[in-house]
Design a protein around this motif. Structure first.
Motif, mmCIF file in Angstrom:
data_model
loop_
_atom_site.group_PDB
_atom_site.id
_atom_site.type_symbol
_atom_site.label_atom_id
_atom_site.label_comp_id
_atom_site.label_asym_id
_atom_site.label_seq_id
_atom_site.Cartn_x
_atom_site.Cartn_y
_atom_site.Cartn_z
ATOM 1 N N MET A 1 0.949 -1.243 0.350
ATOM 2 C CA MET A 1 -0.025 -0.539 -0.005
ATOM 3 C C MET A 1 1.094 0.981 -0.610
ATOM 4 O O MET A 1 0.416 2.180 0.260
ATOM 5 N N ALA A 2 2.346 1.321 -0.599
ATOM 6 C CA ALA A 2 3.087 1.904 -0.667
ATOM 7 C C ALA A 2 2.436 3.246 -1.697
ATOM 8 O O ALA A 2 2.436 2.548 -3.003
ATOM 9 N N VAL A 3 2.598 4.946 -1.143
ATOM 10 C CA VAL A 3 2.301 5.682 -1.960
ATOM 11 C C VAL A 3 3.375 6.785 -2.222
ATOM 12 O O VAL A 3 4.216 7.101 -0.988
ATOM 13 N N ASN A 4 3.600 7.307 -3.442
ATOM 14 C CA ASN A 4 4.703 8.388 -3.482
ATOM 15 C C ASN A 4 4.631 9.815 -3.090
ATOM 16 O O ASN A 4 5.010 10.534 -3.620
ATOM 17 N N ILE A 5 3.196 9.264 -2.526
ATOM 18 C CA ILE A 5 3.122 10.799 -1.934
ATOM 19 C C ILE A 5 2.568 11.320 -0.330
ATOM 20 O O ILE A 5 2.624 10.536 0.169
ATOM 21 N N LYS A 6 3.165 12.348 -0.367
ATOM 22 C CA LYS A 6 3.568 12.647 1.067
ATOM 23 C C LYS A 6 2.881 13.891 1.538
ATOM 24 O O LYS A 6 3.075 14.937 1.526
ATOM 25 N N PRO A 7 2.061 13.793 2.303
ATOM 26 C CA PRO A 7 1.160 14.905 2.076
ATOM 27 C C PRO A 7 2.108 15.931 4.287
ATOM 28 O O PRO A 7 3.304 15.824 4.604
ATOM 29 N N LEU A 8 1.407 17.481 3.695
ATOM 30 C CA LEU A 8 2.746 18.333 4.484
ATOM 31 C C LEU A 8 1.351 18.511 5.669
ATOM 32 O O LEU A 8 0.061 18.793 5.617
ATOM 33 N N ALA A 9 2.455 19.107 6.679
ATOM 34 C CA ALA A 9 1.463 19.778 7.890
ATOM 35 C C ALA A 9 0.995 18.189 8.692
ATOM 36 O O ALA A 9 1.580 17.395 8.674
ATOM 37 N N ASP A 10 -0.091 19.018 8.393
ATOM 38 C CA ASP A 10 -1.614 18.381 9.470
ATOM 39 C C ASP A 10 -2.397 17.520 8.694
ATOM 40 O O ASP A 10 -3.340 17.152 8.665
ATOM 41 N N ARG A 11 -2.035 17.093 7.625
ATOM 42 C CA ARG A 11 -2.857 16.112 6.845
ATOM 43 C C ARG A 11 -2.526 15.338 6.281
ATOM 44 O O ARG A 11 -1.460 14.548 6.830
ATOM 45 N N VAL A 12 -3.486 14.310 5.768
ATOM 46 C CA VAL A 12 -3.571 12.760 5.861
ATOM 47 C C VAL A 12 -3.859 12.472 4.589
ATOM 48 O O VAL A 12 -5.348 12.994 4.066
ATOM 49 N N LEU A 13 -3.499 11.331 3.902
ATOM 50 C CA LEU A 13 -4.259 10.849 2.781
ATOM 51 C C LEU A 13 -4.904 9.252 2.511
ATOM 52 O O LEU A 13 -4.027 8.692 3.773
ATOM 53 N N ILE A 14 -5.979 9.530 2.586
ATOM 54 C CA ILE A 14 -6.836 8.291 3.051
ATOM 55 C C ILE A 14 -7.649 7.675 1.470
ATOM 56 O O ILE A 14 -7.871 8.489 -0.301
ATOM 57 N N GLU A 15 -7.458 6.362 1.957
ATOM 58 C CA GLU A 15 -8.047 5.335 0.656
ATOM 59 C C GLU A 15 -9.742 5.093 0.978
ATOM 60 O O GLU A 15 -10.195 4.233 2.283
ATOM 61 N N PRO A 16 -10.194 5.792 0.377
ATOM 62 C CA PRO A 16 -11.914 5.229 0.814
ATOM 63 C C PRO A 16 -12.086 4.089 0.745
ATOM 64 O O PRO A 16 -11.306 3.603 -0.032
ATOM 65 N N LEU A 17 -13.040 3.504 1.778
ATOM 66 C CA LEU A 17 -13.420 1.536 1.713
ATOM 67 C C LEU A 17 -14.634 1.855 0.525
ATOM 68 O O LEU A 17 -15.352 2.846 0.530
ATOM 69 N N PRO A 18 -14.300 1.293 -0.565
ATOM 70 C CA PRO A 18 -15.774 1.053 -1.659
ATOM 71 C C PRO A 18 -17.358 1.258 -1.089
ATOM 72 O O PRO A 18 -17.770 0.903 0.291
ATOM 73 N N ALA A 19 -17.756 1.574 -1.484
ATOM 74 C CA ALA A 19 -19.359 1.961 -1.290
ATOM 75 C C ALA A 19 -20.092 0.947 -0.947
ATOM 76 O O ALA A 19 -19.814 -0.226 -1.812
ATOM 77 N N GLU A 20 -21.309 1.286 -0.302
ATOM 78 C CA GLU A 20 -22.128 -0.466 -0.600
ATOM 79 C C GLU A 20 -22.927 -0.303 -1.319
ATOM 80 O O GLU A 20 -23.520 0.069 -2.036
ATOM 81 N N THR A 21 -22.760 -1.686 -1.399
ATOM 82 C CA THR A 21 -23.018 -2.084 -2.917
ATOM 83 C C THR A 21 -24.929 -3.218 -3.054
ATOM 84 O O THR A 21 -25.462 -3.391 -3.792
ATOM 85 N N LYS A 22 -25.215 -3.147 -1.284
ATOM 86 C CA LYS A 22 -26.033 -4.244 -0.973
ATOM 87 C C LYS A 22 -26.788 -3.459 0.573
ATOM 88 O O LYS A 22 -25.947 -3.581 0.824
ATOM 89 N N THR A 23 -27.983 -3.821 0.408
ATOM 90 C CA THR A 23 -28.550 -3.234 1.685
ATOM 91 C C THR A 23 -28.672 -4.519 2.994
ATOM 92 O O THR A 23 -28.382 -5.932 1.997
ATOM 93 N N ALA A 24 -28.616 -4.317 4.117
ATOM 94 C CA ALA A 24 -28.838 -5.460 5.377
ATOM 95 C C ALA A 24 -29.358 -6.525 4.137
ATOM 96 O O ALA A 24 -29.681 -7.666 4.603
ATOM 97 N N SER A 25 -30.612 -6.047 4.418
ATOM 98 C CA SER A 25 -31.940 -7.054 3.953
ATOM 99 C C SER A 25 -31.556 -8.154 2.120
ATOM 100 O O SER A 25 -32.073 -8.712 2.028
ATOM 101 N N GLY A 26 -30.830 -6.857 1.596
ATOM 102 C CA GLY A 26 -29.834 -7.961 0.677
ATOM 103 C C GLY A 26 -30.206 -7.068 -1.445
ATOM 104 O O GLY A 26 -29.770 -8.184 -1.883
#
Length: 91
Positions: A1-26
């Motif tokens: 998961m190495a990325v060559n982007i280095k955020p500056l100061a108090d910033r964070v780089l986040i990889e969002p988790l995939p969106a839900e494709t099904k509800t709890a009931s299917g």
């Protein structure tokens, strides 16, 4: 998961988790009705500032606001870059 982007100061780089494709009931959710994910994995962290020490670290799963951060596409992957203050919780 190495990325060559280095955020500056108090910033964070986040990889969002995939969106839900099904509800709890299917029930399958179509692409245009899926909500933007509010959970992701920290990929890179800045050094912080003299007044703010970073509390999140690489590999943490975090919750953030629906409209937090800026979208970024790098090498075919979607990321968010945001200030650590926009992160609501570490899961």
């Amino acid at each position: 998961m190495a990325v060559n982007i280095k955020p500056l100061a108090d910033r964070v780089l986040i990889e969002p988790l995939p969106a839900e494709t099904k509800t709890a009931s299917g029930i399958i959710i179509p692409d245009n009705a899926q909500e933007k994910p509010q959970r992701g994995t920290v990929v890179a962290v800045g050094n912080g500032t003299k007044d703010h020490e970073m509390t999140v670290k690489i590999g943490d799963t975090v919750l953030y606001g629906k409209f937090a951060g800026s979208d970024l596409k790098h090498e075919g992957k979607d990321y968010l870059i945001m200030k650590e203050n926009d992160i609501l919780a570490i899961v």
